[in-house]
Each structure stands twice: as C-alpha cells, then as structure tokens.
Design an enzyme around this catalytic site. Structure first.
Site, PDB file in Angstrom:
ATOM      1  N   SER A 174       0.749  -1.700   0.024  1.00 26.00           N
ATOM      2  CA  SER A 174      -0.461   0.312  -0.201  1.00 26.00           C
ATOM      3  C   SER A 174       0.891   1.239  -0.116  1.00 26.00           C
ATOM      4  O   SER A 174       1.882   1.194  -0.907  1.00 26.00           O
ATOM      5  CB  SER A 174      -1.235  -0.170   1.217  1.00 26.00           C
ATOM      6  OG  SER A 174      -2.104   0.979   1.040  1.00 26.00           O
ATOM      7  N   HIS A 291      -8.535   1.049  -0.122  1.00 31.12           N
ATOM      8  CA  HIS A 291      -8.675   0.056  -0.980  1.00 31.12           C
ATOM      9  C   HIS A 291     -10.071  -0.024  -1.124  1.00 31.12           C
ATOM     10  O   HIS A 291     -10.431  -1.642  -1.658  1.00 31.12           O
ATOM     11  CB  HIS A 291      -7.676  -1.041  -0.686  1.00 31.12           C
ATOM     12  CG  HIS A 291      -6.362  -0.584  -0.728  1.00 31.12           C
ATOM     13  ND1 HIS A 291      -5.795  -0.016  -1.756  1.00 31.12           N
ATOM     14  CD2 HIS A 291      -5.739  -0.920   0.599  1.00 31.12           C
ATOM     15  CE1 HIS A 291      -4.091   0.231  -0.777  1.00 31.12           C
ATOM     16  NE2 HIS A 291      -4.464  -0.175   0.951  1.00 31.12           N
TER      17      HIS A 291
END
Length: 395
Positions: A174, A291
């Site tokens: 990420s 996300h």
C-alpha cells in the site's frame, strides 16, 4: 511559505469535514484545486546546500549499482544468493518510539531533518513521543512510515551495502509502494513526501466523510468470504445504511485476507463468523476503509498531484499492488499508481511474482525495511523457503 500552505490545508480539512453528509462524495473541483495548489506545488522544496541535496535522492552520492539487467527481466542471470529484494511496509505498522534506534545513523537523522522541513512539523518528535492516537491518524501515520522506512534503509546501507548494490526488485505494501518507488529512483524523496501528504490528507477527508474500518480475517479452507461480504452489504441495506461497503481490501496469504467497509458490515461479519467459516476477525488501527470505493474521492487529488512530479523510469523492478506485476516505465506508474487507492492490495500475488522458483533453485536475500515484521511473517505463509533468507531492518 510551506508552513502557510499547511495551515491552509488544515483549514480546508475543517471546512470539508463540517459539510453536511448529504453532499456528493466528490471533493469538488474548487476544493481539489485548493488542495493541490497548497499541498502539491513542490516548487518551494529546495535543498539549502550540497550536504542537503543528497536527501532528495534515494541514495547517497557515490553509491554504485550493478543491476541494469532488472530493466529487462525480473530474474537476473546470476546466482540468486548474490541478489536481494527489499520490501517496505504500509499503514498500520506505526508505533510510538519508531525510528528512535535509527538515529545513530547520520543518514537517518538527515532524512528526518529534511522531512520536518518539507512537512512543516516535527515528524521525528511525533514518531518518538506520540501520542499513539495522533500517530494513528492517516495524515500523520503515512508520512511517518515512509520516512521511517527510508531511515531503516540507511542502516541497511551502513551494515550490508551489497544488499543495496545487488537489489534487483522491490515492492511495498500500500503506502509502502511509494517508498519502493523512491528507493528505485522513480520519485525524488522530497516530492514523494509531499505526494504522500496529499494522499494522506485526501484519504483522511474521505474517511471522515465515509466512515469505514478494516479488519484482518482468518478463515477455514471452505469459508464463504465472498458470500459473507455480499450478505453483509444486504444486511446494511435492509437497515438503511447509506452506501454500504464490504469487500476484500488486502490479499495477504492463503486463509487470511483484510476486509474493509462500513462499520455495520464488519459488525455483521463479527456476529456471524461461524456461519461463513470465519475463524477470527481483528480490527486494524487505521482510520478508514482503504482500498475500497469509500476512498474514491481521494483518487483525483492524488492523481493530479502525481502529474506534477517528474517521474523517472525505475532503475530496478518495482511491483504494483494493483496486479502484482512490475511497472514498465514512468508512464505506467502515472496511470497505475492512483488506482491503488480504491483497488485491493494483491500482496499474495506480488509475492508469487517475486519469489516463485523452480524446484532446487536458490532464493535471493530479502530485507523488510520499516516498522514491524509483518511482511516477513506474511512471506513465511506464502513461501517458507524464501522466508528462510529474509531479514528485518526495523524502524
């Protein structure tokens, strides 16, 4: 000038968060422009002298590399034991006291000094002293983890310089993907840090507008995780929850995923674990459903800020969270990186791309640089043989 920009950005944050929740999810053209103008111009970030200039790059001057082959292949044609892979962690790994032990390395101290100037506040003090509640906020945790991870890289440079010279691939989880792009010389440090500030601020605003949560889920082989997410959304709809969300946000390893979405949806899963073959659910210390589509309003500010950076082709392979594959060039980064905000992190797939080998082949040394040892633990679940030669350089 930069401190004024930060104040304007904070004022903008308060303005936005006070808006009625029945407004559209989009940040709005004017607000997006204000965010970009005051947080992503990059023009006023300049090293003051030659000693500072190195800190805008991932490596100190004079570092040598022997890895041009990585531009053509993800497998250098040399003994794998003489190569390395470097991984960088993402949000959720932050803790009070992080980076303190790295201050004995001059490079780590320098990188924090520049970060303090770029951000306009004392990031090192926050990392060292907290409080944890503040460090857990997206707007602080993301810059803290990026800088601490690069500071950990300074220890690796000092103690195992060959790990830097012979690194042929990198990836980050990420937020850590941006750290990996800095390491691979695709993004300069100072501009990447400003980019992360925009990313964190935009994601924080999206989180405050669309409340969401994340949780690690352990499940049995016959679990019905997809069905569980769909029925959690239906349960929310029946109770009038606005824009419910529940989906896999992180693919970690077999039998373990991270679910993200509305709090009511996660509560439904927690209350019906056995029904869907779920063994355990543990909430994560993050402030939003990252996300997922609940972060959609953060994509445009990030994408526009990214366009203001001169992106370079990576000098080593950098693997994307979106599909696990390596970035082809600078243009690919520009198009792909913004998608990561709303797409699942396919970390398990990334590890397969990095570490799959024929039977009997050796594995490269792997180094996790940053807070915690989470990525090493995940690798053990995906590829135990690769894990045997993995080391942690903790922030």
């Amino acid at each position: 000038m930069y401190r004024k920009s930060v104040r304007k950005l904070c004022n903008y944050s308060r303005l936005f968060c006070n808006k009625s929740s029945d407004k559209p999810a989009s940040l709005g053209v004017d607000k997006v422009q204000d965010l970009l103008d005051n947080a992503a111009t990059f023009d006023n970030v300049r090293p003051h002298n030659e000693q500072d200039s190195w800190a805008t790059l991932p490596y100190v001057e004079g570092t040598h590399f022997h890895r041009s082959q990585a531009m053509k292949s993800t497998r250098p044609r040399i003994d794998p034991r003489e190569t390395s892979i470097i991984l960088f962690p993402g949000q959720g790994t932050q803790y009070v006291g992080m980076a303190t032990r790295l201050l004995k390395y001059p490079g780590a101290r320098d990188i924090f000094a520049l970060a303090n100037e770029v951000l306009g506040y004392d990031l090192l003090k926050l990392c060292k002293e907290g409080p944890q509640s503040k460090l857990d906020q997206t707007v602080y945790s993301q810059p803290a983890i990026l800088v601490s991870s690069l500071a950990a890289l300074e220890q690796l440079k000092e103690e195992r310089p060959n790990a830097i010279d012979n690194c042929f691939a990198t990836a980050g989880f990420s937020l850590g993907e941006i750290t990996a792009l800095v390491f691979a010389d695709a993004l300069p440090f100072d501009r990447a840090l400003r980019l992360v500030q925009v990313r964190a601020e935009a994601m924080q605003l999206a989180s405050e507008r669309n409340k969401g949560f994340m949780a690690t889920v352990l499940y049995s082989p016959d679990a019905k995780l997809g069905i569980a997410c769909k029925e959690a959304i239906n349960w929310c709809i029946q109770r009038g929850v606005e824009s419910p969300e529940c989906k896999i946000a992180n693919y970690l390893y077999p039998s373990c995923k991270v679910i993200a979405g509305s709090e009511e949806a996660l509560k439904y899963l927690e209350a019906n674990m056995k029904l869907y073959g779920i063994k355990r659910i543990k909430r994560l210390p993050v402030s939003g459903a990252f996300h997922t589509e609940l972060m959609a309003s953060a994509v445009e500010p990030f994408a526009q800020a990214l366009k203001k950076i001169k992106i370079q082709d990576p000098i080593i392979s950098v693997h994307s969270n979106v599909d696990g594959k390596r970035y082809r060039n600078a243009g690919h980064i520009l198009n792909q990186l913004p998608k990561q905000i709303v797409r699942p992190v396919k970390w398990e797939q990334t590890l397969h791309c990095l570490f799959e080998r024929k039977v009997g082949e050796y594995f490269p040394r792997t180094f996790e640089c940053g807070p915690g040892e989470g990525l090493k633990a995940i690798l053990k679940k995906v590829n135990a043989k690769a894990w045997d030669s993995t080391f942690c350089i903790q922030a």
